[in-house]
Design a protein around this motif. Structure first.
Motif, PDB file in Angstrom:
ATOM      1  N   ASN B 167       0.816  -1.202   0.000  1.00 61.52           N
ATOM      2  CA  ASN B 167       0.000   0.000   0.000  1.00 61.52           C
ATOM      3  C   ASN B 167       0.857   1.262   0.000  1.00 61.52           C
ATOM      4  OD1 ASN B 167      -2.426   1.128  -0.235  1.00 61.52           O
ATOM      5  ND2 ASN B 167      -3.148   0.639   1.849  1.00 61.52           N
ATOM      6  N   PRO B 168       1.735   1.387  -0.995  1.00 62.92           N
ATOM      7  CA  PRO B 168       2.693   2.496  -0.996  1.00 62.92           C
ATOM      8  C   PRO B 168       2.046   3.800  -1.471  1.00 62.92           C
ATOM      9  CG  PRO B 168       2.974   1.216  -2.987  1.00 62.92           C
ATOM     10  CD  PRO B 168       1.881   0.548  -2.203  1.00 62.92           C
ATOM     11  N   GLU B 169       2.637   4.920  -1.097  1.00 59.32           N
ATOM     12  CA  GLU B 169       2.131   6.202  -1.581  1.00 59.32           C
ATOM     13  C   GLU B 169       2.469   6.394  -3.052  1.00 59.32           C
ATOM     14  OE1 GLU B 169       3.905   7.388   2.447  1.00 59.32           O
ATOM     15  OE2 GLU B 169       3.629   9.252   1.307  1.00 59.32           O
ATOM     16  N   ILE B 170       3.664   5.889  -3.421  1.00 58.52           N
ATOM     17  CA  ILE B 170       4.128   6.105  -4.781  1.00 58.52           C
ATOM     18  C   ILE B 170       4.552   4.781  -5.388  1.00 58.52           C
ATOM     19  CG2 ILE B 170       5.810   7.318  -6.225  1.00 58.52           C
ATOM     20  CD1 ILE B 170       6.177   9.053  -3.512  1.00 58.52           C
ATOM     21  N   ILE B 171       4.209   4.593  -6.681  1.00 60.60           N
ATOM     22  CA  ILE B 171       4.665   3.404  -7.394  1.00 60.60           C
ATOM     23  C   ILE B 171       5.499   3.845  -8.583  1.00 60.60           C
ATOM     24  CG2 ILE B 171       3.952   1.381  -8.715  1.00 60.60           C
ATOM     25  CD1 ILE B 171       1.338   1.487  -7.012  1.00 60.60           C
ATOM     26  N   PHE B 172       6.671   3.266  -8.710  1.00 61.89           N
ATOM     27  CA  PHE B 172       7.524   3.529  -9.870  1.00 61.89           C
ATOM     28  C   PHE B 172       7.504   2.317 -10.775  1.00 61.89           C
ATOM     29  CE2 PHE B 172       9.640   6.252  -6.625  1.00 61.89           C
ATOM     30  CZ  PHE B 172       9.417   7.474  -7.246  1.00 61.89           C
ATOM     31  N   ALA B 173       7.458   2.596 -12.088  1.00 61.19           N
ATOM     32  CA  ALA B 173       7.457   1.486 -13.044  1.00 61.19           C
ATOM     33  C   ALA B 173       8.370   1.848 -14.209  1.00 61.19           C
ATOM     34  CB  ALA B 173       6.047   1.210 -13.524  1.00 61.19           C
ATOM     35  N   ASP B 174       9.381   1.011 -14.443  1.00 61.13           N
ATOM     36  CA  ASP B 174      10.318   1.281 -15.536  1.00 61.13           C
ATOM     37  C   ASP B 174       9.992   0.355 -16.701  1.00 61.13           C
ATOM     38  OD1 ASP B 174      12.372   1.895 -17.194  1.00 61.13           O
ATOM     39  OD2 ASP B 174      13.952   1.684 -15.682  1.00 61.13           O
ATOM     40  N   GLU B 175       9.423   0.909 -17.752  1.00 66.26           N
ATOM     41  CA  GLU B 175       9.003   0.128 -18.923  1.00 66.26           C
ATOM     42  C   GLU B 175       8.263  -1.143 -18.485  1.00 66.26           C
ATOM     43  OE1 GLU B 175      10.123   0.913 -22.234  1.00 66.26           O
ATOM     44  OE2 GLU B 175      11.940   2.095 -21.958  1.00 66.26           O
ATOM     45  N   PRO B 176       7.159  -0.990 -17.750  1.00 67.73           N
ATOM     46  CA  PRO B 176       6.513  -2.180 -17.178  1.00 67.73           C
ATOM     47  C   PRO B 176       5.978  -3.127 -18.242  1.00 67.73           C
ATOM     48  CG  PRO B 176       5.100  -0.273 -16.932  1.00 67.73           C
ATOM     49  CD  PRO B 176       6.402   0.241 -17.429  1.00 67.73           C
ATOM     50  N   THR B 177       5.758  -2.616 -19.450  1.00 68.90           N
ATOM     51  CA  THR B 177       5.205  -3.491 -20.484  1.00 68.90           C
ATOM     52  C   THR B 177       6.229  -3.756 -21.575  1.00 68.90           C
ATOM     53  OG1 THR B 177       4.318  -1.585 -21.663  1.00 68.90           O
ATOM     54  CG2 THR B 177       2.874  -2.659 -20.048  1.00 68.90           C
ATOM     55  N   GLY B 178       7.474  -3.416 -21.288  1.00 70.19           N
ATOM     56  CA  GLY B 178       8.539  -3.533 -22.287  1.00 70.19           C
ATOM     57  C   GLY B 178       8.740  -4.950 -22.796  1.00 70.19           C
ATOM     58  N   ASN B 179       8.417  -5.926 -21.958  1.00 69.54           N
ATOM     59  CA  ASN B 179       8.611  -7.318 -22.375  1.00 69.54           C
ATOM     60  C   ASN B 179       7.298  -8.001 -22.778  1.00 69.54           C
ATOM     61  OD1 ASN B 179      11.179  -6.757 -21.618  1.00 69.54           O
ATOM     62  ND2 ASN B 179      11.404  -8.505 -20.216  1.00 69.54           N
ATOM     63  N   LEU B 180       6.256  -7.189 -23.003  1.00 74.96           N
ATOM     64  CA  LEU B 180       4.948  -7.788 -23.302  1.00 74.96           C
ATOM     65  C   LEU B 180       4.480  -7.389 -24.700  1.00 74.96           C
ATOM     66  CD1 LEU B 180       3.162  -6.984 -19.913  1.00 74.96           C
ATOM     67  CD2 LEU B 180       4.300  -9.120 -20.567  1.00 74.96           C
ATOM     68  N   ASP B 181       3.630  -8.219 -25.281  1.00 78.13           N
ATOM     69  CA  ASP B 181       3.070  -7.833 -26.591  1.00 78.13           C
ATOM     70  C   ASP B 181       2.034  -6.730 -26.390  1.00 78.13           C
ATOM     71  OD1 ASP B 181       0.293  -8.927 -26.348  1.00 78.13           O
ATOM     72  OD2 ASP B 181       1.452 -10.769 -26.003  1.00 78.13           O
ATOM     73  N   SER B 182       1.589  -6.115 -27.501  1.00 76.29           N
ATOM     74  CA  SER B 182       0.813  -4.878 -27.369  1.00 76.29           C
ATOM     75  C   SER B 182      -0.548  -5.107 -26.714  1.00 76.29           C
ATOM     76  CB  SER B 182       0.647  -4.213 -28.736  1.00 76.29           C
ATOM     77  OG  SER B 182       0.091  -5.139 -29.639  1.00 76.29           O
ATOM     78  N   ASN B 183      -1.210  -6.199 -27.005  1.00 75.53           N
ATOM     79  CA  ASN B 183      -2.502  -6.460 -26.371  1.00 75.53           C
ATOM     80  C   ASN B 183      -2.360  -6.606 -24.864  1.00 75.53           C
ATOM     81  OD1 ASN B 183      -4.084  -6.311 -28.595  1.00 75.53           O
ATOM     82  ND2 ASN B 183      -3.992  -8.527 -29.034  1.00 75.53           N
ATOM     83  N   THR B 184      -1.387  -7.458 -24.472  1.00 72.46           N
ATOM     84  CA  THR B 184      -1.156  -7.666 -23.046  1.00 72.46           C
ATOM     85  C   THR B 184      -0.735  -6.364 -22.389  1.00 72.46           C
ATOM     86  OG1 THR B 184      -0.199  -9.723 -23.842  1.00 72.46           O
ATOM     87  CG2 THR B 184      -0.146  -9.364 -21.475  1.00 72.46           C
ATOM     88  N   SER B 185       0.060  -5.572 -23.126  1.00 70.88           N
ATOM     89  CA  SER B 185       0.507  -4.296 -22.594  1.00 70.88           C
ATOM     90  C   SER B 185      -0.681  -3.426 -22.231  1.00 70.88           C
ATOM     91  CB  SER B 185       1.356  -3.547 -23.627  1.00 70.88           C
ATOM     92  OG  SER B 185       2.539  -4.251 -23.875  1.00 70.88           O
ATOM     93  N   GLU B 186      -1.636  -3.330 -23.114  1.00 72.02           N
ATOM     94  CA  GLU B 186      -2.806  -2.488 -22.847  1.00 72.02           C
ATOM     95  C   GLU B 186      -3.557  -2.998 -21.628  1.00 72.02           C
ATOM     96  OE1 GLU B 186      -5.258  -0.858 -25.593  1.00 72.02           O
ATOM     97  OE2 GLU B 186      -3.671  -0.312 -27.021  1.00 72.02           O
ATOM     98  N   GLU B 187      -3.687  -4.327 -21.564  1.00 72.04           N
ATOM     99  CA  GLU B 187      -4.353  -4.936 -20.426  1.00 72.04           C
ATOM    100  C   GLU B 187      -3.706  -4.495 -19.108  1.00 72.04           C
ATOM    101  OE1 GLU B 187      -4.663  -9.400 -19.830  1.00 72.04           O
ATOM    102  OE2 GLU B 187      -5.271  -9.149 -21.940  1.00 72.04           O
ATOM    103  N   VAL B 188      -2.382  -4.669 -19.076  1.00 72.61           N
ATOM    104  CA  VAL B 188      -1.652  -4.345 -17.848  1.00 72.61           C
ATOM    105  C   VAL B 188      -1.762  -2.849 -17.550  1.00 72.61           C
ATOM    106  CG1 VAL B 188       0.646  -4.248 -16.793  1.00 72.61           C
ATOM    107  CG2 VAL B 188      -0.082  -6.299 -18.011  1.00 72.61           C
ATOM    108  N   MET B 189      -1.691  -2.020 -18.617  1.00 67.08           N
ATOM    109  CA  MET B 189      -1.796  -0.574 -18.410  1.00 67.08           C
ATOM    110  C   MET B 189      -3.146  -0.213 -17.798  1.00 67.08           C
ATOM    111  SD  MET B 189       0.996   0.806 -19.259  1.00 67.08           S
ATOM    112  CE  MET B 189       0.393   2.443 -19.039  1.00 67.08           C
ATOM    113  N   ASN B 190      -4.167  -0.787 -18.340  1.00 69.79           N
ATOM    114  CA  ASN B 190      -5.508  -0.504 -17.821  1.00 69.79           C
ATOM    115  C   ASN B 190      -5.638  -0.936 -16.370  1.00 69.79           C
ATOM    116  OD1 ASN B 190      -6.918   0.827 -19.914  1.00 69.79           O
ATOM    117  ND2 ASN B 190      -6.980  -1.109 -21.064  1.00 69.79           N
ATOM    118  N   LEU B 191      -5.072  -2.122 -16.104  1.00 67.31           N
ATOM    119  CA  LEU B 191      -5.121  -2.629 -14.730  1.00 67.31           C
ATOM    120  C   LEU B 191      -4.431  -1.663 -13.762  1.00 67.31           C
ATOM    121  CD1 LEU B 191      -5.660  -5.175 -12.853  1.00 67.31           C
ATOM    122  CD2 LEU B 191      -3.278  -5.742 -13.314  1.00 67.31           C
TER     123      LEU B 191
END
Ligand SMILES: Nc1ncnc2c1ncn2[C@@H]1O[C@H](COP(=O)(O)OP(=O)(O)O)[C@@H](O)[C@H]1O
Ligand SMILES: [Mg+2]
Lengths: 455, 241
Positions: B167-191
């Motif tokens: 339950n952090p105040e801030i979340i950092f993400a470095d290219e979180p979808t960099g290793n995923l295909d575009s459909n999965t990337s959108e899914e994860v982004m939306n999530l």
């Protein structure tokens, strides 16, 4: 992190790399076992040395003998052992007890049994108390009884032979049927006279060169106050002797020999005994082992001979010290090798887990927790190795003792007391943690960025 | 704008990071100033080598700046020692990696519970919490799976759950979808977007993909170590309405 989490994390890390862990542990097992077995050999040796010393009389005892006479005068009584000398020695610092020792060989008789060579040692009751005899029954000679009492050594009984021609204990293994404590044992103090009578009886007509009248010497009933503990074959320094109060003994001897010289006493050139009694030796007990050498030196400086177990003990100790150092050194070297292999294993594991450590740091794992994790892993290797190593040591030690005993010695060559086992395990854990210390520092200092970089 | 007067969770002042490579200097960050406010979803976009990761690493306290100030949740990051930084991350920050970085020997549940272990939470409580968060990221069926038994998208959802669990105040993400295909990337982004919105957390994401950046409330364009443009998609959306 909780201690249990650290514990289960580090142990599961070891478990994951089973083969490597086992190989590293094996090194510790060998290292621990060699150190423990080596020390156990040293302990066994010094243990058996201590036993030997006890058999040869205590460590704090000095025996004084007359000084070597350096003049050719026959009636030189200069360096003989007198009451005066006993007094002098008693006054030396650290001397607990100094007692004159008068010994004489007598003949003991009970029914048809005869012991023709009993060595009677007269000493002060104080000294007898100090010598710490272990008794099977009875007491040591008491102070105020006023009559002569004998304390028999445990091997004296076996030397009674049946004059009816029966065989001795040493041939048949059967002890003479004598209860030393309760049966009346007669003692012949004038052994020479006894032999003269025997001799003249046996071969009558043979000329008696001294021309002494052939009357058998008187027998005296001497009460037994005690018998020492031990069987007929348990030798120690006292087991062949009979002990009694020296004052009562001299009174008795003066009564027996009257104007004749007591056997063993010096005589003047004309064959007459001196007025004063000279002792065969002086028993000296020193308060502490550390002072034995000093006291001994002082007595020698007075011009007398003094013997103690100290020189022998010192040379033995030195010898066992060398053996222990060499053996321990071999163990230490193998432990060092084990430690290096632990360090190596930990370093490898840290290189492999660089990323994992980085992730843990990014996720907020405390630096000290990371260090503890690796120290515990190394400590675990030491612990397992130590426990297995000590177990192995007990096995090896057992085998060594069996082999040595098969070869005919009864000593326990390898001896692992509980404290040695405990120290062995603790030492292995400490070596493990020491070997893991440098790697654990390294793990702690790894950069968290290792987690970010994509390989 | 009313929103901009809110308190800044992240305040960066005149930030420089200069790497020495042999005799030459690489200015990875060359004077950066910005603020990020509570509950915002910000994206840092730029081409490869523009300094995005360097910036994010410094915000998360993984690297020391050469010069400048970083104030997060009221605390200066540049003056903290490593111990204090680790403690700060443990208490305030969640991190999502490009290559997921799950521990291969642990299952999904244990991976998510790991940051709670570092906080010294007892086993029952932390597993219960991890369980709940895995439900949130729609991984009900994969809790006992090891990372190598899951797809990239599933693994990254475990990664998201692990960042959220404390339950952090801030979340950092470095290219979180960099290793995923575009459909999965959108899914994860939306999530991610949904979850941080629900829990009013601040999310700072690095990407080189303009499309993925458009999921964010604000987009920081970075080039050669400098922020060249800050886009606010919420204003555009408002204008469109
Ligand atoms: N540890 C480092 N040593 C030297 N130069 C570095 C290091 N890390 C990054 N750089 C340089 O800094 C610049 C920015 O890198 P980075 O922040 O990783 O870019 P991005 O994530 O935007 O692709 C690049 O030119 C890179 O080569
Ligand atoms: Mg990058």
């Amino acid at each position: 992190m909780r201690f249990f989490d650290l514990w289960s994390m580090s142990s599961s890390n070891l478990w994951k790399r089973k083969v490597r862990t086992i190989l590293t542990v094996l090194g510790v097992v060998i290292g621990t076992a060699s150190i423990v077995v080596m020390i156990s050999l040293g302990l066994g040796l010094s243990e058996s040395m201590m036993k030997e010393i006890e058999e040869n009389g205590g460590l704090t005892t000095i025996t004084v003998y007359p000084g070597e006479s350096n003049s050719f005068e026959e009636d030189n009584t200069d360096k003989l052992l007198t009451d005066e000398l006993v007094e002098t020695i008693q006054n030396i610092d650290h001397v607990d007890v100094a007692s004159p020792v008068l010994n004489i060989n007598v003949i003991g008789k009970y029914g048809s049994y005869e012991n023709s060579y009993i060595n009677v040692m007269g000493m002060t009751v104080e000294a007898l108390e100090k010598m710490g005899f272990e008794l099977k029954e009875g007491t040591i000679p008491q102070r105020d009884v006023g009559r002569l009492q004998f304390l028999y050594g445990n091997q004296v009984l076996a030397e009674f032979y049946s004059s009816k021609g029966g065989s001795s204990y040493w041939e048949t293994g059967e002890l003479p049927d004598i209860d030393l404590m309760n049966d009346s044992i007669f003692i012949i103090f004038d052994a020479d006279a006894y032999w003269n009578v025997q001799y003249n009886d046996g071969s009558a007509g043979y000329g008696d060169d001294s021309g002494t009248p052939v009357t058998p010497p008187k027998k005296y009933l001497v009460e037994t106050c005690g018998v020492m503990a031990g069987g007929p074959e348990d030798y120690n320094q006292y087991s062949w002797n009979v002990y009694c109060d020296i004052d009562l003994l001299t009174t008795q001897l003066k009564k027996v020999f009257k104007n004749k010289a007591i056997p063993g006493q010096p005589t003047t050139s004309s064959g007459k005994p001196y007025k004063e009694l000279y002792y065969n030796s002086i028993y000296v007990n020193v308060d502490n082992i550390d002072n034995v050498t000093t006291v001994q030196k002082e007595i020698v400086e007075l011009g007398y001979q003094a013997e103690s177990n100290m020189e022998w003990v010192e040379s033995q100790q030195r010898q066992y010290g060398y053996i222990q150092a060499v053996l321990g050194g071999i163990g230490a070297v193998s432990m060092l090798v084990a430690a290096i292999s632990i360090t190596n294993t930990m370093m490898m594991s840290i290189y492999e887990r660089t990323k994992e450590i980085g992730i843990m740091k990014v996720l907020g794992c405390d630096l000290r927790n990371i260090q503890t994790l690796f120290l515990m892993e190394a400590g675990f290797i030491g612990l397992i190795g130590g426990v297995v190593g000590v177990t192995l040591s007990y096995c090896i030690s057992g085998v060594i003792n069996i082999v040595v005993n098969k070869m005919g010695t009864e000593m326990q060559l390898s001896y692992i007391p509980f404290w040695l086992a405990a120290i062995g395990i603790i030492f292995a854990v400490l070596v493990g943690m020491a070997a893991g210390f440098f790697p654990s520092l390294r793990a702690m200092r790894l950069s968290p960025l290792a987690a970010i970089r994509n390989e | 704008m009313a929103e901009k007067k809110e308190e800044a969770v992240i305040r960066v002042k005149d930030l420089y990071k200069i790497y020495r490579v042999g005799d030459s200097k690489v200015r990875a960050l060359n004077g950066v100033d910005f603020s990020i406010y509570k509950g915002e979803f910000c994206a840092i976009v730029g081409t490869s080598g523009s300094g995005k990761s360097t910036l994010l690493n410094m915000l998360a306290g993984l690297e020391k700046p050469t010069k400048g100030e970083i104030i997060i949740a009221g605390e200066h990051m540049e003056t903290k020692n490593e111990n204090q930084l680790v403690k700060f991350r443990r208490e305030h920050i969640g991190f999502i990696f490009q290559s997921f970085n799950l521990l291969g020997t642990m299952n999904a549940l244990e991976n998510v519970a790991l940051p709670l272990t570092f906080q010294g939470m007892d086993k029952a409580t932390r597993l219960a919490r991890a369980d709940k968060v895995l439900d949130l990221v729609n991984l009900k069926k994969h809790k006992k799976h090891k990372p190598n038994q899951m797809s990239g998208g599933q693994q990254q959802r475990v990664g998201v759950a692990r960042a959220l669990v404390v339950n952090p105040e801030i979340i950092f993400a470095d290219e979180p979808t960099g290793n995923l295909d575009s459909n999965t990337s959108e899914e994860v982004m939306n999530l991610m977007k949904r979850l941080v919105r629900e829990q009013k957390q601040t999310l700072v994401m690095v990407t080189h993909d303009n499309h993925l950046a458009s999921f964010a409330d604000r987009i920081f364009h970075i080039k050669d170590g400098k922020i060249i443009k800050i886009e606010d998609t919420r204003e555009e959306n408002k204008e469109q309405e």
